[in-house]
Design a protein around this motif. Structure first.
Motif, PDB file in Angstrom:
ATOM      1  N   ALA A   1       0.821  -1.209   0.000  1.00  0.00           N
ATOM      2  CA  ALA A   1       0.000   0.000   0.000  1.00  0.00           C
ATOM      3  C   ALA A   1       0.859   1.264   0.000  1.00  0.00           C
ATOM      4  O   ALA A   1       0.357   2.356  -0.263  1.00  0.00           O
ATOM      5  CB  ALA A   1      -0.931   0.006   1.210  1.00  0.00           C
ATOM      6  N   LEU A   2       2.145   1.116   0.281  1.00  0.00           N
ATOM      7  CA  LEU A   2       3.043   2.266   0.343  1.00  0.00           C
ATOM      8  C   LEU A   2       3.919   2.330  -0.901  1.00  0.00           C
ATOM      9  O   LEU A   2       4.426   1.306  -1.360  1.00  0.00           O
ATOM     10  CB  LEU A   2       3.954   2.173   1.569  1.00  0.00           C
ATOM     11  CG  LEU A   2       3.300   2.292   2.933  1.00  0.00           C
ATOM     12  CD1 LEU A   2       4.333   2.047   4.031  1.00  0.00           C
ATOM     13  CD2 LEU A   2       2.667   3.659   3.103  1.00  0.00           C
ATOM     14  N   PRO A   3       4.104   3.533  -1.436  1.00  0.00           N
ATOM     15  CA  PRO A   3       5.073   3.651  -2.536  1.00  0.00           C
ATOM     16  C   PRO A   3       6.477   3.404  -2.001  1.00  0.00           C
ATOM     17  O   PRO A   3       6.732   3.571  -0.809  1.00  0.00           O
ATOM     18  CB  PRO A   3       4.902   5.102  -2.993  1.00  0.00           C
ATOM     19  CG  PRO A   3       4.342   5.819  -1.813  1.00  0.00           C
ATOM     20  CD  PRO A   3       3.537   4.812  -1.047  1.00  0.00           C
ATOM     21  N   ASP A   4       7.374   3.003  -2.855  1.00  0.00           N
ATOM     22  CA  ASP A   4       8.754   2.735  -2.450  1.00  0.00           C
ATOM     23  C   ASP A   4       9.541   4.039  -2.556  1.00  0.00           C
ATOM     24  O   ASP A   4      10.038   4.387  -3.622  1.00  0.00           O
ATOM     25  CB  ASP A   4       9.369   1.652  -3.332  1.00  0.00           C
ATOM     26  CG  ASP A   4      10.710   1.180  -2.807  1.00  0.00           C
ATOM     27  OD1 ASP A   4      11.012   1.427  -1.624  1.00  0.00           O
ATOM     28  OD2 ASP A   4      11.466   0.573  -3.585  1.00  0.00           O
ATOM     29  N   LEU A   5       9.625   4.761  -1.462  1.00  0.00           N
ATOM     30  CA  LEU A   5      10.304   6.048  -1.439  1.00  0.00           C
ATOM     31  C   LEU A   5      11.691   5.921  -0.815  1.00  0.00           C
ATOM     32  O   LEU A   5      11.886   5.150   0.122  1.00  0.00           O
ATOM     33  CB  LEU A   5       9.487   7.071  -0.639  1.00  0.00           C
ATOM     34  CG  LEU A   5       8.060   7.340  -1.115  1.00  0.00           C
ATOM     35  CD1 LEU A   5       7.368   8.339  -0.182  1.00  0.00           C
ATOM     36  CD2 LEU A   5       8.041   7.845  -2.545  1.00  0.00           C
ATOM     37  N   GLU A   6      12.616   6.685  -1.323  1.00  0.00           N
ATOM     38  CA  GLU A   6      13.953   6.786  -0.751  1.00  0.00           C
ATOM     39  C   GLU A   6      13.869   7.683   0.486  1.00  0.00           C
ATOM     40  O   GLU A   6      13.165   8.697   0.479  1.00  0.00           O
ATOM     41  CB  GLU A   6      14.868   7.423  -1.801  1.00  0.00           C
ATOM     42  CG  GLU A   6      16.195   7.894  -1.305  1.00  0.00           C
ATOM     43  CD  GLU A   6      16.931   8.756  -2.318  1.00  0.00           C
ATOM     44  OE1 GLU A   6      18.151   8.888  -2.150  1.00  0.00           O
ATOM     45  OE2 GLU A   6      16.292   9.311  -3.248  1.00  0.00           O
ATOM     46  N   VAL A   7      14.562   7.336   1.558  1.00  0.00           N
ATOM     47  CA  VAL A   7      14.635   8.204   2.736  1.00  0.00           C
ATOM     48  C   VAL A   7      15.969   8.940   2.689  1.00  0.00           C
ATOM     49  O   VAL A   7      17.027   8.327   2.613  1.00  0.00           O
ATOM     50  CB  VAL A   7      14.484   7.414   4.045  1.00  0.00           C
ATOM     51  CG1 VAL A   7      14.700   8.324   5.255  1.00  0.00           C
ATOM     52  CG2 VAL A   7      13.098   6.770   4.119  1.00  0.00           C
ATOM     53  N   VAL A   8      15.885  10.271   2.700  1.00  0.00           N
ATOM     54  CA  VAL A   8      17.066  11.125   2.625  1.00  0.00           C
ATOM     55  C   VAL A   8      17.203  11.855   3.957  1.00  0.00           C
ATOM     56  O   VAL A   8      16.333  12.644   4.330  1.00  0.00           O
ATOM     57  CB  VAL A   8      16.944  12.143   1.471  1.00  0.00           C
ATOM     58  CG1 VAL A   8      18.152  13.071   1.448  1.00  0.00           C
ATOM     59  CG2 VAL A   8      16.754  11.438   0.139  1.00  0.00           C
ATOM     60  N   HIS A   9      18.286  11.572   4.667  1.00  0.00           N
ATOM     61  CA  HIS A   9      18.575  12.262   5.927  1.00  0.00           C
ATOM     62  C   HIS A   9      19.418  13.492   5.583  1.00  0.00           C
ATOM     63  O   HIS A   9      20.626  13.396   5.368  1.00  0.00           O
ATOM     64  CB  HIS A   9      19.301  11.339   6.904  1.00  0.00           C
ATOM     65  CG  HIS A   9      18.483  10.163   7.326  1.00  0.00           C
ATOM     66  ND1 HIS A   9      17.342  10.291   8.081  1.00  0.00           N
ATOM     67  CD2 HIS A   9      18.630   8.840   7.076  1.00  0.00           C
ATOM     68  CE1 HIS A   9      16.827   9.090   8.302  1.00  0.00           C
ATOM     69  NE2 HIS A   9      17.587   8.189   7.697  1.00  0.00           N
ATOM     70  N   LEU A  10      18.755  14.621   5.513  1.00  0.00           N
ATOM     71  CA  LEU A  10      19.375  15.842   5.014  1.00  0.00           C
ATOM     72  C   LEU A  10      20.570  16.292   5.847  1.00  0.00           C
ATOM     73  O   LEU A  10      21.558  16.795   5.290  1.00  0.00           O
ATOM     74  CB  LEU A  10      18.319  16.946   4.977  1.00  0.00           C
ATOM     75  CG  LEU A  10      18.496  18.066   3.989  1.00  0.00           C
ATOM     76  CD1 LEU A  10      18.726  17.564   2.583  1.00  0.00           C
ATOM     77  CD2 LEU A  10      17.291  18.985   4.028  1.00  0.00           C
ATOM     78  N   ASN A  11      20.530  16.110   7.148  1.00  0.00           N
ATOM     79  CA  ASN A  11      21.656  16.544   7.983  1.00  0.00           C
ATOM     80  C   ASN A  11      22.919  15.743   7.677  1.00  0.00           C
ATOM     81  O   ASN A  11      24.023  16.277   7.766  1.00  0.00           O
ATOM     82  CB  ASN A  11      21.301  16.454   9.464  1.00  0.00           C
ATOM     83  CG  ASN A  11      20.207  17.436   9.838  1.00  0.00           C
ATOM     84  OD1 ASN A  11      19.805  18.277   9.041  1.00  0.00           O
ATOM     85  ND2 ASN A  11      19.719  17.316  11.052  1.00  0.00           N
ATOM     86  N   GLU A  12      22.760  14.464   7.317  1.00  0.00           N
ATOM     87  CA  GLU A  12      23.921  13.659   6.924  1.00  0.00           C
ATOM     88  C   GLU A  12      24.549  14.215   5.646  1.00  0.00           C
ATOM     89  O   GLU A  12      25.773  14.276   5.529  1.00  0.00           O
ATOM     90  CB  GLU A  12      23.521  12.195   6.716  1.00  0.00           C
ATOM     91  CG  GLU A  12      23.168  11.468   7.980  1.00  0.00           C
ATOM     92  CD  GLU A  12      22.691  10.040   7.727  1.00  0.00           C
ATOM     93  OE1 GLU A  12      22.757   9.558   6.570  1.00  0.00           O
ATOM     94  OE2 GLU A  12      22.241   9.411   8.698  1.00  0.00           O
ATOM     95  N   ILE A  13      23.712  14.615   4.697  1.00  0.00           N
ATOM     96  CA  ILE A  13      24.201  15.184   3.441  1.00  0.00           C
ATOM     97  C   ILE A  13      24.900  16.512   3.710  1.00  0.00           C
ATOM     98  O   ILE A  13      25.988  16.773   3.175  1.00  0.00           O
ATOM     99  CB  ILE A  13      23.044  15.355   2.439  1.00  0.00           C
ATOM    100  CG1 ILE A  13      22.539  13.979   2.001  1.00  0.00           C
ATOM    101  CG2 ILE A  13      23.471  16.197   1.241  1.00  0.00           C
ATOM    102  CD1 ILE A  13      21.241  14.001   1.250  1.00  0.00           C
ATOM    103  N   LEU A  14      24.297  17.335   4.550  1.00  0.00           N
ATOM    104  CA  LEU A  14      24.895  18.618   4.913  1.00  0.00           C
ATOM    105  C   LEU A  14      26.304  18.422   5.452  1.00  0.00           C
ATOM    106  O   LEU A  14      27.245  19.107   5.024  1.00  0.00           O
ATOM    107  CB  LEU A  14      24.007  19.326   5.951  1.00  0.00           C
ATOM    108  CG  LEU A  14      24.444  20.701   6.411  1.00  0.00           C
ATOM    109  CD1 LEU A  14      23.240  21.590   6.573  1.00  0.00           C
ATOM    110  CD2 LEU A  14      25.175  20.617   7.734  1.00  0.00           C
ATOM    111  N   ASP A  15      26.475  17.465   6.356  1.00  0.00           N
ATOM    112  CA  ASP A  15      27.798  17.187   6.932  1.00  0.00           C
ATOM    113  C   ASP A  15      28.756  16.576   5.907  1.00  0.00           C
ATOM    114  O   ASP A  15      29.883  17.041   5.749  1.00  0.00           O
ATOM    115  CB  ASP A  15      27.682  16.244   8.136  1.00  0.00           C
ATOM    116  CG  ASP A  15      27.124  16.924   9.371  1.00  0.00           C
ATOM    117  OD1 ASP A  15      27.260  18.161   9.493  1.00  0.00           O
ATOM    118  OD2 ASP A  15      26.558  16.213  10.223  1.00  0.00           O
TER     119      ASP A  15
END
Length: 178
Positions: free
Chosen positions: A29-43
């Motif tokens: 029932a859920l779309p397959d979405l990527e989870v992006v942890h923005l603070n990790e990318i920032l660092d």
């Protein structure tokens, strides 16, 4: 679909989105979405302009982060900054300020920084920014104070699946300031 999961530091964003990520493959029932942890990318990518000496925190380069997010259209973007970026739905995690302050101290934040974040939570700062940026019709509020992380992930899944109505303005912690 892009879903932003935001809230004051300590409200449970990372834990809840990690639990949500594990459900994408398991729940049709859920779309397959990527989870992006923005603070990790920032660092990792150095996407900040300076370090605020008073707060001991990085000042994000929002333009560089927005550019980095291009192409992440089917994603859950998680960060206390996530509401600053394009999203179809914005979930604001909330937590009673006294509980939030304790959580932040337990994870090593200074007393002044924990108190500042608790006050920000009481004043609905991130909620107000999210509503101003995205409109009431796109903002969903979840109080994490007395909920297990799995229950918060359930609420996030309901938002992603379209099974929950927008709900900005239902949580009120202004009494904390009295």
């Amino acid at each position: 679909m892009r879903v932003a999961v935001t809230g004051t530091p300590g409200t449970g964003k990372t834990t809840a989105t990690d639990l949500l990520a594990s459900r994408f493959d398991a729940d049709d029932a859920l779309p397959d979405l990527e989870v992006v942890h923005l603070n990790e990318i920032l660092d990792r990518e150095g996407l900040y302009t300076e370090i605020d000496a008073d707060r001991g925190s990085k000042v994000a380069d929002l333009d560089a982060l927005a550019e980095h997010l291009e192409g992440h259209d089917d994603a859950v973007i998680e960060s206390h900054l996530a509401h600053h970026f394009a999203a179809d739905r914005v979930v604001v995690l909330r937590c009673r300020p006294d509980v939030l302050e304790e959580r932040l101290r337990d994870r090593g934040e200074s007393d002044p920084k924990a108190a500042e974040n608790a006050e920000s939570e009481a004043l609905d700062v991130i909620l107000a920014e999210a509503v101003e940026e995205h409109g009431l019709e796109s903002v969903y509020e979840i109080d994490t104070t007395d909920r297990a992380p799995e229950a918060v992930a359930d609420e996030l899944a309901a938002v992603v699946a379209g099974d929950r109505e927008p709900s900005a303005g239902e949580v009120d912690f202004v009494g904390y300031l009295a």
